[in-house]
Design a protein around this motif. Structure first.
Motif, mmCIF file in Angstrom:
data_model
loop_
_atom_site.group_PDB
_atom_site.id
_atom_site.type_symbol
_atom_site.label_atom_id
_atom_site.label_comp_id
_atom_site.label_asym_id
_atom_site.label_seq_id
_atom_site.Cartn_x
_atom_site.Cartn_y
_atom_site.Cartn_z
ATOM 1 N N UNK A 208 0.684 -1.309 -0.072
ATOM 2 C CA UNK A 208 0.054 0.144 0.132
ATOM 3 C C UNK A 208 0.790 1.235 0.263
ATOM 4 N N UNK A 209 1.863 1.109 0.703
ATOM 5 C CA UNK A 209 3.034 2.423 0.501
ATOM 6 C C UNK A 209 3.331 2.640 -0.670
ATOM 7 N N UNK A 210 3.860 1.633 -1.413
ATOM 8 C CA UNK A 210 4.233 2.047 -3.122
ATOM 9 C C UNK A 210 3.102 2.601 -3.461
ATOM 10 N N UNK A 211 1.990 2.250 -3.403
ATOM 11 C CA UNK A 211 0.808 2.794 -4.281
ATOM 12 C C UNK A 211 0.594 4.342 -4.023
ATOM 13 N N UNK A 212 1.132 4.516 -2.542
ATOM 14 C CA UNK A 212 0.721 5.962 -2.201
ATOM 15 C C UNK A 212 1.864 6.903 -2.463
ATOM 16 N N UNK A 213 2.971 5.986 -2.741
ATOM 17 C CA UNK A 213 4.289 6.897 -3.241
ATOM 18 C C UNK A 213 4.267 7.291 -4.629
ATOM 19 N N UNK A 214 3.490 6.476 -5.344
ATOM 20 C CA UNK A 214 3.420 6.871 -6.734
ATOM 21 C C UNK A 214 2.554 8.125 -6.921
ATOM 22 N N UNK A 215 1.611 8.542 -5.884
ATOM 23 C CA UNK A 215 1.040 9.638 -6.189
ATOM 24 C C UNK A 215 1.771 10.832 -5.320
ATOM 25 N N UNK A 216 2.861 10.647 -5.034
ATOM 26 C CA UNK A 216 3.515 11.896 -4.338
ATOM 27 C C UNK A 216 3.723 13.122 -5.463
ATOM 28 N N UNK A 217 3.315 14.465 -5.215
ATOM 29 C CA UNK A 217 3.485 15.450 -6.052
ATOM 30 C C UNK A 217 4.473 16.610 -5.528
ATOM 31 N N UNK A 218 4.606 16.555 -4.256
ATOM 32 C CA UNK A 218 5.510 17.661 -3.967
ATOM 33 C C UNK A 218 5.903 17.280 -2.411
ATOM 34 N N UNK A 219 6.935 18.103 -2.176
ATOM 35 C CA UNK A 219 7.554 17.809 -0.740
ATOM 36 C C UNK A 219 7.998 19.421 -0.412
ATOM 37 N N UNK A 220 7.621 19.458 1.010
ATOM 38 C CA UNK A 220 8.278 20.796 1.491
ATOM 39 C C UNK A 220 9.104 20.444 2.704
ATOM 40 N N UNK A 221 10.153 20.966 2.834
ATOM 41 C CA UNK A 221 11.295 20.645 3.677
ATOM 42 C C UNK A 221 11.221 21.922 4.663
ATOM 43 N N UNK A 222 11.309 21.450 5.996
ATOM 44 C CA UNK A 222 11.658 22.545 7.025
ATOM 45 C C UNK A 222 12.810 22.046 7.830
ATOM 46 N N UNK A 223 13.831 22.794 7.934
ATOM 47 C CA UNK A 223 14.983 22.464 8.627
ATOM 48 C C UNK A 223 15.275 23.240 10.218
ATOM 49 N N UNK A 224 15.536 22.190 11.214
ATOM 50 C CA UNK A 224 15.517 22.433 12.439
ATOM 51 C C UNK A 224 16.683 23.473 12.670
ATOM 52 N N UNK A 225 16.538 24.683 13.119
ATOM 53 C CA UNK A 225 17.583 25.506 13.365
ATOM 54 C C UNK A 225 18.364 25.282 15.070
ATOM 55 N N UNK A 226 19.274 25.881 15.087
ATOM 56 C CA UNK A 226 20.135 25.750 16.441
ATOM 57 C C UNK A 226 19.042 26.063 17.504
ATOM 58 N N UNK A 227 18.281 27.074 17.371
ATOM 59 C CA UNK A 227 17.298 27.496 18.376
ATOM 60 C C UNK A 227 16.075 26.721 18.541
ATOM 61 N N UNK A 228 15.818 25.627 17.786
ATOM 62 C CA UNK A 228 15.115 24.416 17.679
ATOM 63 C C UNK A 228 13.572 25.015 16.972
ATOM 64 N N UNK A 229 13.617 26.225 16.295
ATOM 65 C CA UNK A 229 12.663 26.595 15.508
ATOM 66 C C UNK A 229 13.058 26.191 13.925
ATOM 67 N N UNK A 230 11.710 26.128 13.289
ATOM 68 C CA UNK A 230 11.959 25.566 11.831
ATOM 69 C C UNK A 230 12.099 26.806 11.143
ATOM 70 N N UNK A 231 12.877 26.532 9.963
ATOM 71 C CA UNK A 231 13.004 27.253 8.750
ATOM 72 C C UNK A 231 12.708 26.529 7.660
ATOM 73 N N UNK A 232 11.771 27.451 6.904
ATOM 74 C CA UNK A 232 11.379 26.489 5.582
ATOM 75 C C UNK A 232 12.758 26.672 4.614
#
Length: 145
Positions: free
Chosen positions: A26-50
């Motif tokens: 089922x995960x492979x079927x789902x992965x075939x539908x992947x269209x976009x990925x947003x990435x947020x990196x954790x900074x030193x102060x533990x906040x997220x940076x897009x």
């Protein structure tokens, strides 16, 4: 009556054989539908940076192949000693008439052995690990190295 039972048993065995021989989870079927990925990196102060939004088909295809290699342990919620390195939000389009579905993945890149640890908010996946080569690929894409 006996012939009917035999045909029923043969039909059930045949159906189980067909279902058992499908090579896509089922995960492979789902992965075939992947269209976009947003990435947020954790900074030193533990906040997220897009950091980046990934939409190009070539990179999405590499991510599909990489995510297929994750060894999942469903229903497992480990406690991690530190914050994740990256949060990846994967967007899946299952139907043209419906909005996208989102799944969040918290990802830790283990510097000591080169692997990656992933926790998904999808209960069918849960906790997963990724080997050294695939972890490096994932790190290079998500951290834009």
């Amino acid at each position: 009556m006996k012939h009917t039972n035999i045909y029923l048993i043969i039909s059930i065995i045949f159906a189980m054989f067909l279902i058992g021989c499908t090579n896509k989870s089922p995960n492979e079927f789902k992965l075939n539908q992947l269209i976009r990925v947003d990435v947020e990196v954790v900074k030193a102060d533990e906040s997220y940076e897009k950091a980046v939004m990934i939409t190009d088909e070539e990179t999405i295809d590499v991510l599909r192949k990489t995510f297929k290699q994750i060894k999942w342990e469903p229903n497992t919620k480990p406690k991690m000693a530190r914050r994740e390195d990256v949060k990846a939000i994967l967007f899946f389009k299952f139907d043209e008439n419906m909005s996208e579905r989102l799944f969040e993945y918290e990802i830790w890149f283990n510097q000591s052995n080169g692997t990656a640890t992933i926790i998904s908010n999808n209960e069918k996946e849960g906790y997963g690990t990724l080997d050294k080569n695939n972890a490096k690929t994932l790190e290079n894409i998500l951290l834009n190295k």
